[in-house]
Structures are given as structure tokens and as C-alpha cells.
Design an enzyme around this catalytic site. Structure first.
Site, PDB file in Angstrom:
ATOM      1  N   ASP A 122       0.838  -1.196   0.000  1.00 57.62           N
ATOM      2  CA  ASP A 122       0.000   0.000   0.000  1.00 57.62           C
ATOM      3  C   ASP A 122       0.873   1.245   0.000  1.00 57.62           C
ATOM      4  O   ASP A 122       1.994   1.233   0.514  1.00 57.62           O
ATOM      5  CB  ASP A 122      -0.911   0.005   1.224  1.00 57.62           C
ATOM      6  CG  ASP A 122      -2.177   0.816   1.024  1.00 57.62           C
ATOM      7  OD1 ASP A 122      -3.248   0.208   0.818  1.00 57.62           O
ATOM      8  OD2 ASP A 122      -2.093   2.056   1.060  1.00 57.62           O
ATOM      9  N   ASP A 144       4.139   2.237  -4.362  1.00 58.59           N
ATOM     10  CA  ASP A 144       3.515   3.226  -5.228  1.00 58.59           C
ATOM     11  C   ASP A 144       3.308   2.532  -6.564  1.00 58.59           C
ATOM     12  O   ASP A 144       4.258   2.301  -7.304  1.00 58.59           O
ATOM     13  CB  ASP A 144       4.429   4.443  -5.374  1.00 58.59           C
ATOM     14  CG  ASP A 144       3.870   5.487  -6.341  1.00 58.59           C
ATOM     15  OD1 ASP A 144       2.848   5.224  -6.995  1.00 58.59           O
ATOM     16  OD2 ASP A 144       4.483   6.565  -6.456  1.00 58.59           O
ATOM     17  N   ASN A 185      -5.423  -4.438  -6.885  1.00 62.11           N
ATOM     18  CA  ASN A 185      -6.621  -3.838  -6.299  1.00 62.11           C
ATOM     19  C   ASN A 185      -6.543  -2.321  -6.165  1.00 62.11           C
ATOM     20  O   ASN A 185      -7.567  -1.646  -6.204  1.00 62.11           O
ATOM     21  CB  ASN A 185      -6.856  -4.453  -4.914  1.00 62.11           C
ATOM     22  CG  ASN A 185      -7.843  -3.658  -4.087  1.00 62.11           C
ATOM     23  OD1 ASN A 185      -9.057  -3.736  -4.278  1.00 62.11           O
ATOM     24  ND2 ASN A 185      -7.318  -2.855  -3.160  1.00 62.11           N
ATOM     25  N   TYR A 200     -12.457   7.484 -14.354  1.00 64.16           N
ATOM     26  CA  TYR A 200     -12.531   6.179 -13.687  1.00 64.16           C
ATOM     27  C   TYR A 200     -13.087   5.121 -14.635  1.00 64.16           C
ATOM     28  O   TYR A 200     -12.536   4.020 -14.756  1.00 64.16           O
ATOM     29  CB  TYR A 200     -13.412   6.300 -12.443  1.00 64.16           C
ATOM     30  CG  TYR A 200     -13.480   5.058 -11.593  1.00 64.16           C
ATOM     31  CD1 TYR A 200     -12.405   4.660 -10.814  1.00 64.16           C
ATOM     32  CD2 TYR A 200     -14.637   4.281 -11.549  1.00 64.16           C
ATOM     33  CE1 TYR A 200     -12.472   3.532 -10.016  1.00 64.16           C
ATOM     34  CE2 TYR A 200     -14.722   3.158 -10.768  1.00 64.16           C
ATOM     35  CZ  TYR A 200     -13.630   2.778  -9.994  1.00 64.16           C
ATOM     36  OH  TYR A 200     -13.698   1.645  -9.216  1.00 64.16           O
ATOM     37  N   LYS A 250     -11.004   1.853 -15.977  1.00 69.22           N
ATOM     38  CA  LYS A 250     -11.477   0.506 -15.666  1.00 69.22           C
ATOM     39  C   LYS A 250     -11.824  -0.274 -16.933  1.00 69.22           C
ATOM     40  O   LYS A 250     -11.664  -1.502 -16.977  1.00 69.22           O
ATOM     41  CB  LYS A 250     -12.683   0.582 -14.726  1.00 69.22           C
ATOM     42  CG  LYS A 250     -12.341   1.105 -13.332  1.00 69.22           C
ATOM     43  CD  LYS A 250     -11.266   0.262 -12.663  1.00 69.22           C
ATOM     44  CE  LYS A 250     -10.985   0.713 -11.242  1.00 69.22           C
ATOM     45  NZ  LYS A 250      -9.936  -0.115 -10.583  1.00 69.22           N
TER      46      LYS A 250
END
Length: 254
Positions: A38, A61, A88, A153, A157
Site C-alpha cells: 500500500d 507506489d 486492487n 474512472y 477501468k
């Protein structure tokens, strides 16, 4: 704790919170050894410490190739085998078509470039190690539909789908035993959602809820269960699949 994934090493990006945290918790519960990767190293450490010896934390990162190299160094060469990468990590700022180019690029950097760098790195290492690998790329139902405040977004995606299909073609062409699939969550109760709701137009929450025939937003626990299944050998015929977990949102016109 179960032993379903005992002996399997997994990296989960954006694993310290939200859907990533739910994925990490489920995989550890099923016996996998999980690296919580993370950008928020402190949050990753806190979660890994809570979960015990099957979890460790790492700063990542996803937009930085050097950061990926450092993260996966332990799996390179004669290191431990990498059995699964869950791409994720993601961002979803509220911004319409008139957003700045910097905002657009920041979304692409995390939500698409990061998935590319992760998929590329994992396929390279899994291929060298000859493991039976699994890469799970998180897309979204927003890859299929558009809303005023999500053009970047949705575009990112949708790009994850195309990238994944091309990666499937690559592993097939090179005879690699690696499965690569996408998952497409609908609206789930995560920190990102709760943080963004106050910034959205009045009535948005009720409108969004009405798009889900089940009558409620998703529980992140279900995403963890789906990822655990995709890691399982029982999922060996899932390749390039787009697995939608959306409470029926895409099934109705509302």
C-alpha cells in the site's frame, strides 16, 4: 483459519483498506501468506501486525516501476514463489468531463498504469519461476456504464479489461500456466465511497442505491470470497473472465 491456500504467496495492492483489506483478511483466513502492499505504509503495517505471521506489510507506489521492483525483489531469482497478484489499488475522484488534464492523468496512472506494471511484473516472475500463477485485476461495473462524475474512472477501468485480454493472449502464446481475470464490483461500502458521498449532488446516494436490485450496497467480504475462489485450483478454467459482483446493477435498466 483454513488451509485452502496454505503455501501460496500473494501480493495485494491497496491492501490496507477498503476492498483490499477485505481481500487480505479472507486470503489470510484461508491460509495464504499475504503481502499487504500500500502507498500508506503505516496502515499496511497496522493491518499486517493484526493478522499475524501470515501477513507482512510493504510500501508500494503502483505508478512507480522502481517501487514494483523493490516490492517483488524477494520473489525474483531464487526467492519465494509468487503465486498470485491482486491488482486492487485504485482511486476514484469526483470529477466530470471538464476535469483538468492533471486529474485525468492521475487516475490513469493509478487505475490503469499501475495494473499494467503489476501484471507485467507478476507474469515475468511467475513465468521465470514456472509456478501455476493467478493475476486478478480489479476493474469495476463502471467499465460498462458512464456517469457524469466518473469519466476518467470508467475509462481506466475499461482499459483494465482490454489490458487483461491482451495479457491472456500473451501467456497463452508463451505457454505460461498463469490465469488472468478481472473482477467488477458494484457499489460497496468502502472508505472511498463514504469519503466521496458528501461531495456528490444531493440525492445521489438514494439514486445509486436504487440501481442495485438487491436493495443494498455490497459488503466487501464478498469481494474477498471471490478473489479467494479465483486463487483456488477449482478456478483453473477461468481465463480472461469478467466477474461482475454488482447486486444485479447491470442486469436492469433503472
Amino acid at each position: 483459519m483454513h488451509t485452502r491456500h496454505q503455501g501460496k504467496n500473494v501480493v495485494v495492492t491497496g491492501g490496507a483498506s477498503g476492498l483490499g483489506e477485505a481481500i487480505v483478511r479472507r486470503l489470510v483466513a484461508d491460509g495464504a501468506t499475504v503481502t499487504v502492499a500500500d502507498i500508506n505504509a503505516e496502515a499496511a503495517e497496522t493491518l499486517a501486525d493484526e493478522l499475524g505471521e501470515l501477513a507482512c506489510a510493504a510500501h508500494l507506489d503502483v505508478t512507480d516501476p522502481a517501487s514494483w521492483t523493490r516490492l517483488l525483489a524477494g520473489f525474483d531469482g531464487d526467492g519465494a514463489s509468487l503465486h498470485c497478484l491482486v491488482n486492487n489499488a485504485g482511486v476514484a475522484p469526483t470529477a466530470d468531463l471538464m476535469m483538468s488534464l492533471d486529474t485525468w492523468r492521475s487516475v490513469m496512472a493509478v487505475d490503469l498504469d499501475g495494473v499494467f506494471l503489476g501484471t507485467q511484473s507478476a507474469v515475468r516472475i511467475m513465468g521465470q519461476q514456472g509456478v501455476r500463477g493467478s493475476v486478478i485485476n480489479k476493474s469495476s461495473v463502471m467499465a460498462y456504464v458512464g456517469q457524469t462524475m466518473t469519466p476518467a474512472y470508467s475509462a481506466a477501468k475499461a482499459g483494465v479489461i482490454g489490458l487483461t485480454k491482451a495479457a491472456v493472449a500473451y501467456v497463452s502464446e508463451h505457454d505460461l500456466n498463469i490465469r488472468i481475470n478481472t473482477i467488477h464490483p458494484g457499489t460497496h461500502l468502502t472508505p472511498i465511497l463514504l469519503n466521496e458521498l458528501p461531495k456528490l449532488p444531493p440525492g445521489f446516494e438514494d439514486l445509486e442505491l436504487g440501481r442495485h436490485p438487491v436493495g443494498h450496497f455490497g459488503d466487501p467480504v464478498g469481494i474477498g470470497a471471490t478473489v479467494s475462489f479465483l486463487l483456488d485450483d477449482d478456478a483453473e478454467f477461468f481465463q480472461g473472465s469478467e466477474i461482475v459482483i454488482d447486486g444485479g446493477r447491470l442486469s436492469v435498466d433503472r
